[in-house]
Design a protein around this motif. Structure first.
Motif, mmCIF file in Angstrom:
data_model
loop_
_atom_site.group_PDB
_atom_site.id
_atom_site.type_symbol
_atom_site.label_atom_id
_atom_site.label_comp_id
_atom_site.label_asym_id
_atom_site.label_seq_id
_atom_site.Cartn_x
_atom_site.Cartn_y
_atom_site.Cartn_z
ATOM 1 N N VAL A 17 -15.706 40.360 25.754
ATOM 2 C CA VAL A 17 -15.082 40.972 27.287
ATOM 3 C C VAL A 17 -15.929 40.689 28.576
ATOM 4 O O VAL A 17 -15.259 41.156 29.477
ATOM 5 C CB VAL A 17 -16.860 42.434 27.287
ATOM 6 C CG1 VAL A 17 -16.725 43.188 28.450
ATOM 7 C CG2 VAL A 17 -17.292 43.043 26.510
ATOM 8 N N TYR A 18 -16.198 39.846 28.472
ATOM 9 C CA TYR A 18 -16.668 38.369 30.000
ATOM 10 C C TYR A 18 -15.488 38.071 30.162
ATOM 11 O O TYR A 18 -14.990 38.203 31.898
ATOM 12 C CB TYR A 18 -17.349 37.637 29.498
ATOM 13 C CG TYR A 18 -17.093 36.052 30.474
ATOM 14 C CD1 TYR A 18 -17.939 36.470 31.431
ATOM 15 C CD2 TYR A 18 -16.073 34.623 30.347
ATOM 16 C CE1 TYR A 18 -17.599 34.840 32.486
ATOM 17 C CE2 TYR A 18 -16.342 34.004 30.806
ATOM 18 C CZ TYR A 18 -17.272 34.110 31.788
ATOM 19 O OH TYR A 18 -17.430 32.818 33.095
ATOM 20 N N PRO A 19 -14.219 37.822 29.472
ATOM 21 C CA PRO A 19 -12.453 37.340 30.208
ATOM 22 C C PRO A 19 -12.481 38.566 31.317
ATOM 23 O O PRO A 19 -11.437 38.748 31.602
ATOM 24 C CB PRO A 19 -11.682 37.353 29.311
ATOM 25 C CG PRO A 19 -12.666 36.974 27.987
ATOM 26 C CD PRO A 19 -13.631 37.573 27.878
ATOM 27 N N LEU A 20 -12.782 39.683 30.380
ATOM 28 C CA LEU A 20 -11.751 40.871 31.350
ATOM 29 C C LEU A 20 -12.801 41.313 32.391
ATOM 30 O O LEU A 20 -12.188 41.211 33.350
ATOM 31 C CB LEU A 20 -11.724 42.258 30.410
ATOM 32 C CG LEU A 20 -11.328 42.116 28.556
ATOM 33 C CD1 LEU A 20 -11.978 43.434 28.182
ATOM 34 C CD2 LEU A 20 -9.936 42.150 29.089
ATOM 35 N N ALA A 33 -16.006 32.070 39.321
ATOM 36 C CA ALA A 33 -17.228 31.252 39.667
ATOM 37 C C ALA A 33 -18.216 32.926 40.388
ATOM 38 O O ALA A 33 -19.421 32.680 40.681
ATOM 39 C CB ALA A 33 -16.598 30.210 40.927
ATOM 40 N N GLU A 34 -17.337 33.392 41.079
ATOM 41 C CA GLU A 34 -18.254 34.973 41.342
ATOM 42 C C GLU A 34 -18.631 35.451 40.468
ATOM 43 O O GLU A 34 -19.755 36.117 40.788
ATOM 44 C CB GLU A 34 -17.399 35.450 42.237
ATOM 45 C CG GLU A 34 -17.384 34.586 44.135
ATOM 46 C CD GLU A 34 -16.064 35.484 45.247
ATOM 47 O OE1 GLU A 34 -16.553 35.891 45.944
ATOM 48 O OE2 GLU A 34 -15.280 35.810 44.304
ATOM 49 N N VAL A 35 -17.825 36.248 39.675
ATOM 50 C CA VAL A 35 -18.229 36.811 38.401
ATOM 51 C C VAL A 35 -19.191 35.940 37.501
ATOM 52 O O VAL A 35 -20.424 36.608 37.138
ATOM 53 C CB VAL A 35 -17.236 36.361 37.200
ATOM 54 C CG1 VAL A 35 -17.314 37.504 35.967
ATOM 55 C CG2 VAL A 35 -15.818 37.390 38.432
ATOM 56 N N GLN A 52 -23.653 29.227 27.080
ATOM 57 C CA GLN A 52 -24.175 29.635 25.713
ATOM 58 C C GLN A 52 -24.615 30.851 24.996
ATOM 59 O O GLN A 52 -23.847 30.489 24.034
ATOM 60 C CB GLN A 52 -25.639 28.818 25.363
ATOM 61 C CG GLN A 52 -26.001 28.815 24.322
ATOM 62 C CD GLN A 52 -27.344 27.862 23.695
ATOM 63 O OE1 GLN A 52 -28.241 28.307 24.978
ATOM 64 N NE2 GLN A 52 -28.273 27.251 22.928
ATOM 65 N N GLN A 53 -24.235 31.694 25.486
ATOM 66 C CA GLN A 53 -24.320 32.964 24.751
ATOM 67 C C GLN A 53 -22.739 33.209 24.582
ATOM 68 O O GLN A 53 -22.397 34.056 23.484
ATOM 69 C CB GLN A 53 -24.226 34.207 26.453
ATOM 70 C CG GLN A 53 -25.947 34.093 26.146
ATOM 71 C CD GLN A 53 -27.437 34.862 25.367
ATOM 72 O OE1 GLN A 53 -26.383 35.804 24.105
ATOM 73 N NE2 GLN A 53 -27.508 34.222 25.186
ATOM 74 N N ILE A 54 -21.640 33.063 25.382
ATOM 75 C CA ILE A 54 -20.627 32.886 25.066
ATOM 76 C C ILE A 54 -20.270 32.276 23.823
ATOM 77 O O ILE A 54 -19.616 32.339 23.110
ATOM 78 C CB ILE A 54 -20.194 32.907 26.279
ATOM 79 C CG1 ILE A 54 -19.763 33.323 27.713
ATOM 80 C CG2 ILE A 54 -17.886 32.897 26.004
ATOM 81 C CD1 ILE A 54 -19.399 33.448 29.100
#
Length: 119
Positions: A17-20, A33-35, A52-54
């Motif tokens: 989901v992070y890349p979204l 960087a803001e995300v 690390q989580q990613i």
């Protein structure tokens, strides 16, 4: 029946989901960087902890369970995400996920980072 089984997002990988989140921000001329700053503010992760989580491919439940320090000002996050008022969500994990969604929405809508971070 366990209520958590009703929420597929709990088992989704944060890394998926992070890349979204990043794409949503970048489409509106905001930065990765803001995300990251928003995610770290909300969860207490530092940049290394976030990476690390990613890399570990943890799901949302694990991502939030392992968060070093959920920000005390997160209770100031208010508004509607996916038709639901975030301040009224009863499930603590779902509320944290929606808080993050709301912050990313605010970033994409051009809100100043100081306001997003409830400073």
């Amino acid at each position: 029946m366990n209520d958590k089984s009703n929420h597929r997002i709990f088992g989704m990988k944060f890394a998926d989901v992070y890349p979204l989140y990043v794409q949503k921000a970048e489409r509106k001329n905001r930065t990765k960087a803001e995300v990251d700053q928003i995610i770290c503010w909300l969860t207490g992760y530092d940049q290394a902890g976030l990476l690390q989580q990613i890399e570990q491919g943890n799901d949302f439940e694990t991502f939030f369970a392992q968060a070093p320090a959920f920000h005390p000002n997160s209770s100031l996050i208010k508004g509607v995400v996916c038709g639901v008022r975030v301040e009224e969500i009863e499930d603590p994990l779902m509320q944290k996920i929606r808080y993050l969604d709301k912050l990313i929405d605010e970033l994409a809508k051009g809100k100043a980072i100081e306001k997003i971070l409830r400073q």
